[in-house]
Design an enzyme around this catalytic site. Structure first.
Site, mmCIF file in Angstrom:
data_model
loop_
_atom_site.group_PDB
_atom_site.id
_atom_site.type_symbol
_atom_site.label_atom_id
_atom_site.label_comp_id
_atom_site.label_asym_id
_atom_site.label_seq_id
_atom_site.Cartn_x
_atom_site.Cartn_y
_atom_site.Cartn_z
ATOM 1 N N GLU A 205 -62.388 77.753 3.645
ATOM 2 C CA GLU A 205 -62.014 78.696 2.577
ATOM 3 C C GLU A 205 -63.267 79.195 1.843
ATOM 4 O O GLU A 205 -63.352 80.363 1.452
ATOM 5 C CB GLU A 205 -61.051 78.011 1.594
ATOM 6 C CG GLU A 205 -60.428 78.957 0.590
ATOM 7 C CD GLU A 205 -59.326 78.264 -0.214
ATOM 8 O OE1 GLU A 205 -58.146 78.436 0.121
ATOM 9 O OE2 GLU A 205 -59.669 77.549 -1.183
ATOM 10 N N ASP B 293 -51.571 79.097 7.468
ATOM 11 C CA ASP B 293 -51.349 77.656 7.286
ATOM 12 C C ASP B 293 -49.903 77.347 7.645
ATOM 13 O O ASP B 293 -48.997 78.110 7.305
ATOM 14 C CB ASP B 293 -51.537 77.269 5.806
ATOM 15 C CG ASP B 293 -52.922 76.753 5.493
ATOM 16 O OD1 ASP B 293 -53.859 77.057 6.253
ATOM 17 O OD2 ASP B 293 -53.071 76.055 4.467
HETATM 18 C C1 2GW Z 1 -55.953 66.931 8.152
HETATM 19 C C2 2GW Z 1 -56.671 66.198 7.203
HETATM 20 C C3 2GW Z 1 -56.779 66.661 5.902
HETATM 21 C C4 2GW Z 1 -56.178 67.861 5.570
HETATM 22 C C5 2GW Z 1 -55.448 68.584 6.523
HETATM 23 C C6 2GW Z 1 -55.331 68.111 7.810
HETATM 24 C C7 2GW Z 1 -54.571 68.872 8.793
HETATM 25 C C8 2GW Z 1 -54.501 70.267 8.752
HETATM 26 C C9 2GW Z 1 -53.839 68.201 9.817
HETATM 27 O O1 2GW Z 1 -53.821 66.946 9.947
HETATM 28 N N1 2GW Z 1 -53.100 68.949 10.716
HETATM 29 C C10 2GW Z 1 -53.075 70.306 10.664
HETATM 30 O O2 2GW Z 1 -52.395 70.951 11.489
HETATM 31 N N2 2GW Z 1 -53.800 70.982 9.696
HETATM 32 C C11 2GW Z 1 -53.777 72.473 9.709
HETATM 33 O O3 2GW Z 1 -54.739 72.984 8.807
HETATM 34 C C12 2GW Z 1 -52.419 73.022 9.251
HETATM 35 O O4 2GW Z 1 -52.183 74.268 9.876
HETATM 36 C C13 2GW Z 1 -52.652 73.236 7.767
HETATM 37 O O5 2GW Z 1 -51.727 74.136 7.171
HETATM 38 C C14 2GW Z 1 -54.086 73.745 7.773
HETATM 39 C C15 2GW Z 1 -54.831 73.575 6.441
HETATM 40 O O6 2GW Z 1 -54.642 72.249 5.936
HETATM 41 P P1 2GW Z 1 -53.764 72.039 4.612
HETATM 42 O O7 2GW Z 1 -52.604 72.975 4.669
HETATM 43 O O8 2GW Z 1 -53.448 70.593 4.449
HETATM 44 O O9 2GW Z 1 -54.762 72.446 3.502
HETATM 45 P P2 2GW Z 1 -54.426 73.149 2.077
HETATM 46 O O10 2GW Z 1 -52.978 73.467 1.967
HETATM 47 O O11 2GW Z 1 -55.044 72.343 0.999
HETATM 48 O O12 2GW Z 1 -55.183 74.483 2.285
HETATM 49 C C16 2GW Z 1 -56.284 75.223 1.815
HETATM 50 O O13 2GW Z 1 -57.561 74.636 1.886
HETATM 51 C C17 2GW Z 1 -58.027 74.311 3.203
HETATM 52 C C18 2GW Z 1 -59.450 73.850 3.080
HETATM 53 O O14 2GW Z 1 -59.533 72.640 2.395
HETATM 54 C C19 2GW Z 1 -57.956 75.474 4.170
HETATM 55 O O15 2GW Z 1 -58.911 76.471 3.838
HETATM 56 C C20 2GW Z 1 -56.580 76.075 4.134
HETATM 57 O O16 2GW Z 1 -56.517 77.219 4.969
HETATM 58 C C21 2GW Z 1 -56.232 76.456 2.709
HETATM 59 O O17 2GW Z 1 -54.933 77.005 2.651
HETATM 60 MN MN MN Z 2 -51.911 74.561 3.452
#
Ligand code: 2GW
Ligand code: MN
Length: 296
Positions: free
Chosen positions: A246, A154
Site C-alpha cells: 500500500e 482484497d
Molecule cells: C497473511 C498474513 C498477514 C496478513 C494477511 C495475510 C494474508 C493475505 C493471507 O494469509 N492470505 C491472503 O490471501 N491474503 C491476501 O492479501 C488476501 O487477498 C487479503 O485480502 C490481502 C491483503 O491482506 P489483508 O486483507 O489481511 O490486509 P488489510 O485488510 O489490512 O489490507 C490493507 O493493507 C495491506 C498491507 O498491509 C494491503 O495493502 C491490502 O491490499 C490493504 O487493503
Molecule cells: Mn483486506
C-alpha cells in the site's frame, strides 16, 4: 488487445439533462489534475451503462485467497455477481493454495472463474510481494489477451451496491476511507527516506487504499512491475515500508497520477459508521478476527 472505444451514447436514450450549475457541492468531484472523483450523484448510471455496454468489454478481477482467507471467497464472489460490473463479461482469477476449498458459485452469462494454484505462505511480506509478481506473470500469460480492464481486489470484502463502468479508466485508484478527512502530513505514508516508498511530509494528494487497483491491463501491469521492483529493492536493504505494498502504491500514484479516482464509497470498512457524504457503500472490508484468519 483493446476494444476500448469512444464514448458513444445511443440515440434517443432519455436521461436527465446534465446541469452546469447544479450538482454535488458537499464533496469535490475532480482532482487538481482533472481526473474525476466518482461519487454517487456525479454520474448517471443508466447513461454510463448505455455507453459502455456496446463496447463488449471484458473485465478481469484478480483476488488472492491464501490459507484461511479462502473463507472470504464465498461472500466476495456471491456479492460480486450481484453488484460488480453486472452485464459485463467478467473473468475472475482466484489465486489460492487451497483449490479444493474454492466454493462453487453460480456465475451469470459471460462470466467465468479460473482457479490458479499458487504456493501458500505464512509470511505476509512474502504473500504481499508475490501478489504483485503473480499479477504480472498472469497478465503476461493470459490476462493481456483475455481482458480490457483489470481490477485487483482484497478478498476480505463484500459488495453491497452497484459498482459499474463509471469506475473504468486508464489507471484507477480508490481513496482510503480512514484518511480522507486528514491533512497529508497525517497520512500513513512511508516516511523514511531510506525506503523507495518514501513520501515527504509536504507532498501527497490522497491516501489511496491498497485493497483496490484498477485500469487498463497494461497500466496496471506497469504499476505492479514498478512496485514489485521497489518492494524488492527495499527488502534487499532490510527495509519494509510502513504499509507494505500500500505504501509503494501510494508512492507510485503520487508521481503517476490516476486518471480516475474512486471515492470511499468504493472502499469502506464495516467497522466504520457511514458518514454524511457517503450516500452509498458499494464495497467494504469485512471485520475479521485476525487470530482466526492470519497464519501467526
Ligand atoms: C497473511 C498474513 C498477514 C496478513 C494477511 C495475510 C494474508 C493475505 C493471507 O494469509 N492470505 C491472503 O490471501 N491474503 C491476501 O492479501 C488476501 O487477498 C487479503 O485480502 C490481502 C491483503 O491482506 P489483508 O486483507 O489481511 O490486509 P488489510 O485488510 O489490512 O489490507 C490493507 O493493507 C495491506 C498491507 O498491509 C494491503 O495493502 C491490502 O491490499 C490493504 O487493503
Ligand atoms: Mn483486506
Amino acid at each position: 488487445r483493446s476494444r476500448v472505444r469512444n464514448m458513444v451514447s445511443p440515440e434517443k436514450l432519455l436521461y436527465k439533462q446534465p446541469s452546469v450549475l447544479v450538482g454535488r457541492t458537499d464533496v469535490v468531484s475532480v482532482t487538481p489534475w482533472l481526473a474525476p472523483i466518482v461519487w454517487e450523484g456525479t454520474f448517471d448510471p443508466v447513461l454510463v451503462d448505455n455507453i459502455y455496454k456496446p463496447m463488449n468489454l471484458t473485465i478481469a478481477t484478480t483476488v488472492f485467497a491464501i490459507g484461511k482467507y479462502v473463507r472470504f471467497l464465498q461472500d466476495f464472489l456471491d456479492t460480486a455477481e450481484k453488484h460488480f460490473m453486472v452485464g459485463f463479461n467478467m473473468r475472475y482469477y482466484v489465486f489460492t493454495d487451497r483449490p479444493h476449498d474454492v466454493p462453487s458459485v453460480n456465475l451469470t452469462r459471460g462470466r467465468h472463474l479460473s482457479v490458479i494454484q499458487v504456493p501458500g505462505s505464512n509470511r505476509w511480506q512474502e504473500i504481499s510481494a508475490r501478489r504483485m509478481e503473480i499479477i504480472q506473470t498472469t497478465i503476461e500469460r493470459q490476462i493481456r489477451r483475455e481482458a480490457d480492464y483489470i481490477f485487483c481486489l482484497d478478498v476480505d470484502s463484500k459488495f453491497h451496491a452497484r459498482w459499474g463502468p463509471e469506475s473504468l479508466g486508464r489507471l484507477v485508484a480508490v481513496i482510503h476511507p480512514g484518511y480522507y478527512e486528514q491533512t497529508r502530513d497525517r497520512f500513513p505514508y512511508e516516511r523514511r527516506p531510506a525506503s523507495t516508498a518514501y513520501i515527504p511530509m509536504d507532498e501527497g494528494d490522497y491516501y489511496y487504499g491498497g485493497a483496490m487497483i484498477g485500469g487498463f491491463v497494461e497500466d496496471v501491469y506497469t504499476l505492479t512491475k514498478v512496485c514489485q521492483t521497489r518492494f524488492e529493492e527495499d527488502a534487499g536493504n532490510s527495509i519494509e515500508a510502513a504499509w507494505q505494498e500500500e505504501s509503494h502504491l501510494n508512492r507510485y500514484l503520487l508521481y503517476n497520477k490516476p486518471s480516475k479516482v474512486l471515492s470511499p464509497e468504493y472502499l469502506w470498512q464495516d467497522f466504520k459508521a457511514k458518514t454524511k457524504e457517503v450516500k452509498v457503500i458499494r464495497f467494504s472490508g469485512v471485520i475479521k478476527n485476525y487470530a482466526d484468519v492470519r497464519p501467526n
